[in-house]
Design a protein around this motif. Structure first.
Motif, PDB file in Angstrom:
ATOM      1  N   UNK A  27       0.834  -1.201   0.000  1.00 29.98           N
ATOM      2  CA  UNK A  27       0.000   0.000   0.000  1.00 29.98           C
ATOM      3  C   UNK A  27       0.871   1.255   0.000  1.00 29.98           C
ATOM      4  N   UNK A  28       0.450   2.270  -0.740  1.00 26.88           N
ATOM      5  CA  UNK A  28       1.193   3.529  -0.810  1.00 26.88           C
ATOM      6  C   UNK A  28       0.211   4.693  -0.722  1.00 26.88           C
ATOM      7  N   UNK A  29       0.627   5.740  -0.002  1.00 25.23           N
ATOM      8  CA  UNK A  29      -0.175   6.957   0.132  1.00 25.23           C
ATOM      9  C   UNK A  29       0.730   8.161  -0.053  1.00 25.23           C
ATOM     10  N   UNK A  30       0.148   9.243  -0.546  1.00 28.84           N
ATOM     11  CA  UNK A  30       0.849  10.510  -0.729  1.00 28.84           C
ATOM     12  C   UNK A  30       0.050  11.602  -0.027  1.00 28.84           C
ATOM     13  N   UNK A  31       0.773  12.514   0.624  1.00 33.06           N
ATOM     14  CA  UNK A  31       0.160  13.694   1.234  1.00 33.06           C
ATOM     15  C   UNK A  31       0.825  14.928   0.641  1.00 33.06           C
ATOM     16  N   UNK A  32       0.033  15.963   0.389  1.00 35.80           N
ATOM     17  CA  UNK A  32       0.538  17.238  -0.104  1.00 35.80           C
ATOM     18  C   UNK A  32       0.020  18.291   0.866  1.00 35.80           C
ATOM     19  N   UNK A  33       0.942  18.904   1.630  1.00 30.68           N
ATOM     20  CA  UNK A  33       0.529  19.801   2.710  1.00 30.68           C
ATOM     21  C   UNK A  33       1.250  21.144   2.615  1.00 30.68           C
ATOM     22  N   UNK A  34       0.578  22.191   3.069  1.00 30.46           N
ATOM     23  CA  UNK A  34       1.148  23.537   3.050  1.00 30.46           C
ATOM     24  C   UNK A  34       1.835  23.893   4.368  1.00 30.46           C
ATOM     25  N   UNK A  35       1.703  23.062   5.375  1.00 33.41           N
ATOM     26  CA  UNK A  35       2.300  23.338   6.681  1.00 33.41           C
ATOM     27  C   UNK A  35       3.604  22.564   6.843  1.00 33.41           C
ATOM     28  N   UNK A  36       4.350  22.856   7.899  1.00 35.50           N
ATOM     29  CA  UNK A  36       5.647  22.230   8.125  1.00 35.50           C
ATOM     30  C   UNK A  36       5.616  20.985   8.981  1.00 35.50           C
ATOM     31  N   UNK A  37       4.460  20.586   9.458  1.00 35.84           N
ATOM     32  CA  UNK A  37       4.350  19.411  10.319  1.00 35.84           C
ATOM     33  C   UNK A  37       4.175  18.144   9.491  1.00 35.84           C
ATOM     34  N   UNK A  38       4.297  17.001  10.164  1.00 35.28           N
ATOM     35  CA  UNK A  38       3.965  15.740   9.513  1.00 35.28           C
ATOM     36  C   UNK A  38       2.486  15.760   9.139  1.00 35.28           C
ATOM     37  N   UNK A  39       2.119  15.092   8.049  1.00 32.38           N
ATOM     38  CA  UNK A  39       0.708  15.085   7.636  1.00 32.38           C
ATOM     39  C   UNK A  39      -0.195  14.422   8.683  1.00 32.38           C
ATOM     40  N   UNK A  40      -1.378  14.979   8.831  1.00 31.97           N
ATOM     41  CA  UNK A  40      -2.408  14.378   9.683  1.00 31.97           C
ATOM     42  C   UNK A  40      -3.010  13.197   8.928  1.00 31.97           C
ATOM     43  N   UNK A  41      -3.660  12.307   9.629  1.00 33.23           N
ATOM     44  CA  UNK A  41      -4.233  11.099   9.027  1.00 33.23           C
ATOM     45  C   UNK A  41      -5.155  11.422   7.847  1.00 33.23           C
ATOM     46  N   UNK A  42      -5.956  12.487   7.963  1.00 33.89           N
ATOM     47  CA  UNK A  42      -6.905  12.821   6.894  1.00 33.89           C
ATOM     48  C   UNK A  42      -6.257  13.526   5.699  1.00 33.89           C
ATOM     49  N   UNK A  43      -4.955  13.798   5.766  1.00 35.11           N
ATOM     50  CA  UNK A  43      -4.258  14.439   4.651  1.00 35.11           C
ATOM     51  C   UNK A  43      -3.613  13.426   3.694  1.00 35.11           C
ATOM     52  N   UNK A  44      -3.620  12.166   4.062  1.00 36.03           N
ATOM     53  CA  UNK A  44      -3.054  11.115   3.212  1.00 36.03           C
ATOM     54  C   UNK A  44      -4.079  10.675   2.175  1.00 36.03           C
ATOM     55  N   UNK A  45      -3.604  10.436   0.944  1.00 33.94           N
ATOM     56  CA  UNK A  45      -4.460   9.985  -0.154  1.00 33.94           C
ATOM     57  C   UNK A  45      -3.872   8.710  -0.745  1.00 33.94           C
ATOM     58  N   UNK A  46      -4.724   7.741  -0.993  1.00 29.69           N
ATOM     59  CA  UNK A  46      -4.278   6.479  -1.567  1.00 29.69           C
ATOM     60  C   UNK A  46      -3.727   6.730  -2.966  1.00 29.69           C
TER      61      UNK A  46
END
Length: 96
Positions: A27-46
């Motif tokens: 399984x692989x997921x990608x997150x694209x975020x504008x903040x400097x923190x680790x992605x939150x669970x709801x920011x990951x996309x399959x």
């Protein structure tokens, strides 16, 4: 990478697997975020595997997410066979 906000296209994240490891079933997921923190669970996309890279369709015409003009951090997580569950910052993305 720079992508216009009006474009719908795949965001590709190259991945080098350890020798002898086939990631195509992992399984692989990608997150694209504008903040400097680790992605939150709801920011990951399959995402999906294609030619040695993970890819995620982004953009306003059917993409997994639509991004407004800004600078973003791209993250990837995948679970290869074995004990590891890998999370890495994969690069930067500018939407203009």
């Amino acid at each position: 990478m720079v992508i216009p906000a009006t474009s719908t296209e795949y965001l590709h994240v190259p991945v080098t697997a350890p020798a002898g490891t086939d990631l195509t079933g992992s399984p692989v997921k990608i997150a694209v975020v504008a903040h400097g923190d680790n992605p939150a669970e709801d920011e990951w996309h399959t995402a999906e595997w294609a030619d040695g890279a993970a890819r995620l369709l982004i953009g306003p015409d059917g993409g997994a997410l639509t991004l407004t003009p800004s600078n973003y951090r791209v993250w990837i997580t995948f679970d290869p066979p074995g004990a590891e569950n890998i999370v890495r910052r994969a690069g930067s993305l500018t939407i203009n």
